[in-house]
Design a protein around this motif. Structure first.
Motif, PDB file in Angstrom:
ATOM      1  N   GLU A   1       0.828  -1.204   0.000  1.00 30.31           N
ATOM      2  CA  GLU A   1       0.000   0.000   0.000  1.00 30.31           C
ATOM      3  C   GLU A   1       0.863   1.255   0.000  1.00 30.31           C
ATOM      4  O   GLU A   1       0.516   2.263  -0.646  1.00 30.31           O
ATOM      5  CB  GLU A   1      -0.957  -0.039   1.184  1.00 30.31           C
ATOM      6  N   SER A   2       1.993   1.225   0.694  1.00 32.59           N
ATOM      7  CA  SER A   2       2.910   2.368   0.681  1.00 32.59           C
ATOM      8  C   SER A   2       3.481   2.590  -0.713  1.00 32.59           C
ATOM      9  O   SER A   2       3.556   3.734  -1.195  1.00 32.59           O
ATOM     10  CB  SER A   2       4.042   2.142   1.685  1.00 32.59           C
ATOM     11  N   LEU A   3       3.891   1.505  -1.367  1.00 35.04           N
ATOM     12  CA  LEU A   3       4.426   1.635  -2.729  1.00 35.04           C
ATOM     13  C   LEU A   3       3.380   2.204  -3.676  1.00 35.04           C
ATOM     14  O   LEU A   3       3.663   3.122  -4.464  1.00 35.04           O
ATOM     15  CB  LEU A   3       4.901   0.271  -3.227  1.00 35.04           C
ATOM     16  N   ALA A   4       2.163   1.671  -3.612  1.00 34.23           N
ATOM     17  CA  ALA A   4       1.112   2.136  -4.522  1.00 34.23           C
ATOM     18  C   ALA A   4       0.805   3.610  -4.303  1.00 34.23           C
ATOM     19  O   ALA A   4       0.515   4.346  -5.255  1.00 34.23           O
ATOM     20  CB  ALA A   4      -0.147   1.295  -4.342  1.00 34.23           C
ATOM     21  N   ALA A   5       0.874   4.057  -3.048  1.00 32.05           N
ATOM     22  CA  ALA A   5       0.644   5.469  -2.766  1.00 32.05           C
ATOM     23  C   ALA A   5       1.742   6.353  -3.338  1.00 32.05           C
ATOM     24  O   ALA A   5       1.566   7.571  -3.449  1.00 32.05           O
ATOM     25  CB  ALA A   5       0.543   5.680  -1.253  1.00 32.05           C
TER      26      ALA A   5
ATOM     27  N   ILE B   1       3.956   3.141  -7.392  1.00 29.16           N
ATOM     28  CA  ILE B   1       4.647   1.888  -7.692  1.00 29.16           C
ATOM     29  C   ILE B   1       3.702   0.726  -7.380  1.00 29.16           C
ATOM     30  O   ILE B   1       3.110   0.666  -6.292  1.00 29.16           O
ATOM     31  CB  ILE B   1       5.930   1.751  -6.848  1.00 29.16           C
ATOM     32  N   ALA B   2       3.547  -0.192  -8.300  1.00 28.06           N
ATOM     33  CA  ALA B   2       2.709  -1.367  -8.083  1.00 28.06           C
ATOM     34  C   ALA B   2       3.449  -2.400  -7.243  1.00 28.06           C
ATOM     35  O   ALA B   2       4.681  -2.406  -7.173  1.00 28.06           O
ATOM     36  CB  ALA B   2       2.291  -1.971  -9.417  1.00 28.06           C
ATOM     37  N   ALA B   3       2.693  -3.277  -6.593  1.00 29.27           N
ATOM     38  CA  ALA B   3       3.288  -4.347  -5.785  1.00 29.27           C
ATOM     39  C   ALA B   3       2.511  -5.637  -6.007  1.00 29.27           C
ATOM     40  O   ALA B   3       1.278  -5.629  -6.121  1.00 29.27           O
ATOM     41  CB  ALA B   3       3.285  -3.977  -4.308  1.00 29.27           C
ATOM     42  N   LEU B   4       3.238  -6.750  -6.046  1.00 27.48           N
ATOM     43  CA  LEU B   4       2.638  -8.070  -6.238  1.00 27.48           C
ATOM     44  C   LEU B   4       3.004  -8.951  -5.052  1.00 27.48           C
ATOM     45  O   LEU B   4       4.176  -9.133  -4.733  1.00 27.48           O
ATOM     46  CB  LEU B   4       3.140  -8.701  -7.541  1.00 27.48           C
ATOM     47  N   ARG B   5       1.959  -9.486  -4.388  1.00 25.59           N
ATOM     48  CA  ARG B   5       2.139 -10.387  -3.248  1.00 25.59           C
ATOM     49  C   ARG B   5       1.470 -11.713  -3.570  1.00 25.59           C
ATOM     50  O   ARG B   5       0.506 -11.759  -4.327  1.00 25.59           O
ATOM     51  CB  ARG B   5       1.506  -9.795  -1.981  1.00 25.59           C
ATOM     52  N   PHE B   6       1.969 -12.783  -2.972  1.00 30.33           N
ATOM     53  CA  PHE B   6       1.374 -14.102  -3.206  1.00 30.33           C
ATOM     54  C   PHE B   6       1.628 -14.988  -1.996  1.00 30.33           C
ATOM     55  O   PHE B   6       2.584 -14.778  -1.242  1.00 30.33           O
ATOM     56  CB  PHE B   6       1.943 -14.755  -4.474  1.00 30.33           C
ATOM     57  N   ASN B   7       0.769 -15.972  -1.809  1.00 32.56           N
ATOM     58  CA  ASN B   7       0.965 -16.932  -0.732  1.00 32.56           C
ATOM     59  C   ASN B   7       2.149 -17.836  -1.060  1.00 32.56           C
ATOM     60  O   ASN B   7       2.267 -18.342  -2.179  1.00 32.56           O
ATOM     61  CB  ASN B   7      -0.281 -17.795  -0.537  1.00 32.56           C
ATOM     62  N   LYS B   8       2.990 -18.049  -0.076  1.00 31.10           N
ATOM     63  CA  LYS B   8       4.135 -18.925  -0.263  1.00 31.10           C
ATOM     64  C   LYS B   8       3.655 -20.353  -0.511  1.00 31.10           C
ATOM     65  O   LYS B   8       2.562 -20.753  -0.081  1.00 31.10           O
ATOM     66  CB  LYS B   8       5.024 -18.869   0.984  1.00 31.10           C
ATOM     67  N   ARG B   9       4.460 -21.130  -1.231  1.00 28.09           N
ATOM     68  CA  ARG B   9       4.105 -22.519  -1.534  1.00 28.09           C
ATOM     69  C   ARG B   9       3.680 -23.244  -0.251  1.00 28.09           C
ATOM     70  O   ARG B   9       4.366 -23.209   0.770  1.00 28.09           O
ATOM     71  CB  ARG B   9       5.294 -23.236  -2.179  1.00 28.09           C
TER      72      ARG B   9
END
Length: 372
Positions: free
Chosen positions: A94-98, A101-109
């Protein structure tokens, strides 16, 4: 549903407002897109893309890579009772997007969401597998709408820093840059030496051993605070027997070599820890991916921002200087006084728990990317 190279995307979009560290509402709205990525080897992960709003797309993107353990996309840390202590990957996104800058998060395997796990997948998640997963996420990100495929950064926290460095060494300047938080460097046994010998034994002597007899009883062991730094892992590693339960705790019969029902800190526990560290390589899967982050950074030559807290109780702060020395032309180091491994305020390295990330590193990350 539309197909992408490495998985499938179920577009669920929404609009929310980014929250800065003080929790006050920011005027900067962000867009959220949820989707799934097929990581291969029979695991599909859920992911979330956080985007700035406005007409300035395509955006630079930061992919967030987890530390060790079964983390969800937010890097959520909770107490055994379920109280959430931090969700720092969401805060970073959220800080990056503000800041455009876009951010991509995902659940770890192995992390299925809502407290569910696939433990076979977690067990299979060695450094080679995690590097392959991160590479798949990176290649998927290059196909996403509104993302600049030539401005994709990898952000790695702790073990994630090692993963990010391996991906960058493999892909070269396809990766725009690296942000490494609390990165180890080299054999993980050096980290265990720091956590369990330098910090852990000192804590057990000065705090846990309340009667100063150099012996740990079950009552004293039970008083070690949970989810409070590397010292909180020592009971499971060395002090409790593998047959212990919360209802029936038992002294570790291996560490308690004389069988007196107590653990002598110097005469029994220290040799057990030293034996484990000396033979650590025998307990882990050998991989092609490397833990030598300094060597990987020198190999890739990719611009890198290293973030480290002066009170880090998991990886010694001196490691940041090692990384700069290994690749001084490409590595920038920022040290944060009073912050720990999660870049949250920390008073005691031995009790370095993962609380909310401080605002200063969030500002520095965005400034570093936007200056490129």
């Amino acid at each position: 549903m539309r197909r992408v190279i490495a998985g499938f995307v179920l577009l669920v979009t929404g609009l929310l407002f980014a929250l800065p560290a003080n929790g006050q509402e920011s005027p900067s709205p962000v867009e959220v897109r949820q989707f799934d990525i097929d990581l291969g080897a029979d695991f599909v992960t859920h992911a979330e893309l956080t985007l700035p709003t406005g007409d300035s797309a395509p955006f630079p993107l930061v992919i967030l890579l987890h530390g060790s353990g079964p983390y969800d996309m937010d890097a959520t840390v909770s107490t055994p009772e379920g109280e959430v202590l931090s969700a720092n990957f969401r805060r970073i996104a959220e800080s990056l997007a503000a800041n455009g800058i876009a951010a991509l998060r995902f659940n770890k395997r192995g992390v299925l969401g809502d407290g569910a796990y696939d433990f076979a997948q977690i067990q299979a998640s060695d450094l080679d597998r995690l590097t392959a997963d991160a590479t798949t996420v990176f290649e998927t990100a290059r196909t996403l709408t509104d993302i600049d495929p030539d401005a994709i950064y990898l952000y790695g926290w702790s073990e994630g820093a090692v993963v990010a460095s391996n991906v960058a060494a493999n892909l070269g300047d396809t990766v725009a840059g690296l942000i490494l938080q609390g990165s180890p460097n080299g054999n993980i046994s050096t980290v265990l030496q720091y956590q369990h010998i330098e910090l852990g034994l000192e804590y057990l002597h000065t705090i846990t051993d309340i009667n100063n007899d150099n012996l740990l009883s079950l009552d004293e062991i039970a008083a070690i605070p949970p989810v409070s730094g590397a010292v909180s892992l020592m009971p499971a590693f060395y002090l409790y027997d593998y047959t212990s339960t919360p209802q029936n705790p038992l002294i570790n019969s291996y560490t308690d070599s004389n069988g007196d029902g107590m653990i002598a800190i110097d005469d029994e526990l220290r040799p057990t820890i030293e034996m484990f560290i000396a033979n650590y390589d025998q307990f882990v899967t050998q991989t092609d991916a490397s833990w030598a982050v300094g060597e990987l950074l020198a190999q890739s030559g990719i611009p890198t921002l290293v973030l480290h807290g002066s009170m880090d109780g998991w990886v010694p702060v001196e490691t940041a200087a090692e990384l700069h020395e290994a690749a001084s032309q490409s590595v920038t180091v920022s040290i944060y006084d009073g912050l720990g491994h999660a870049l949250s305020p920390t008073d005691d390295r031995a009790l370095d728990s993962f609380r909310d990330i401080d605002q200063a590193p969030l500002d520095d990350i965005a400034a570093w990317i936007n200056a490129r």
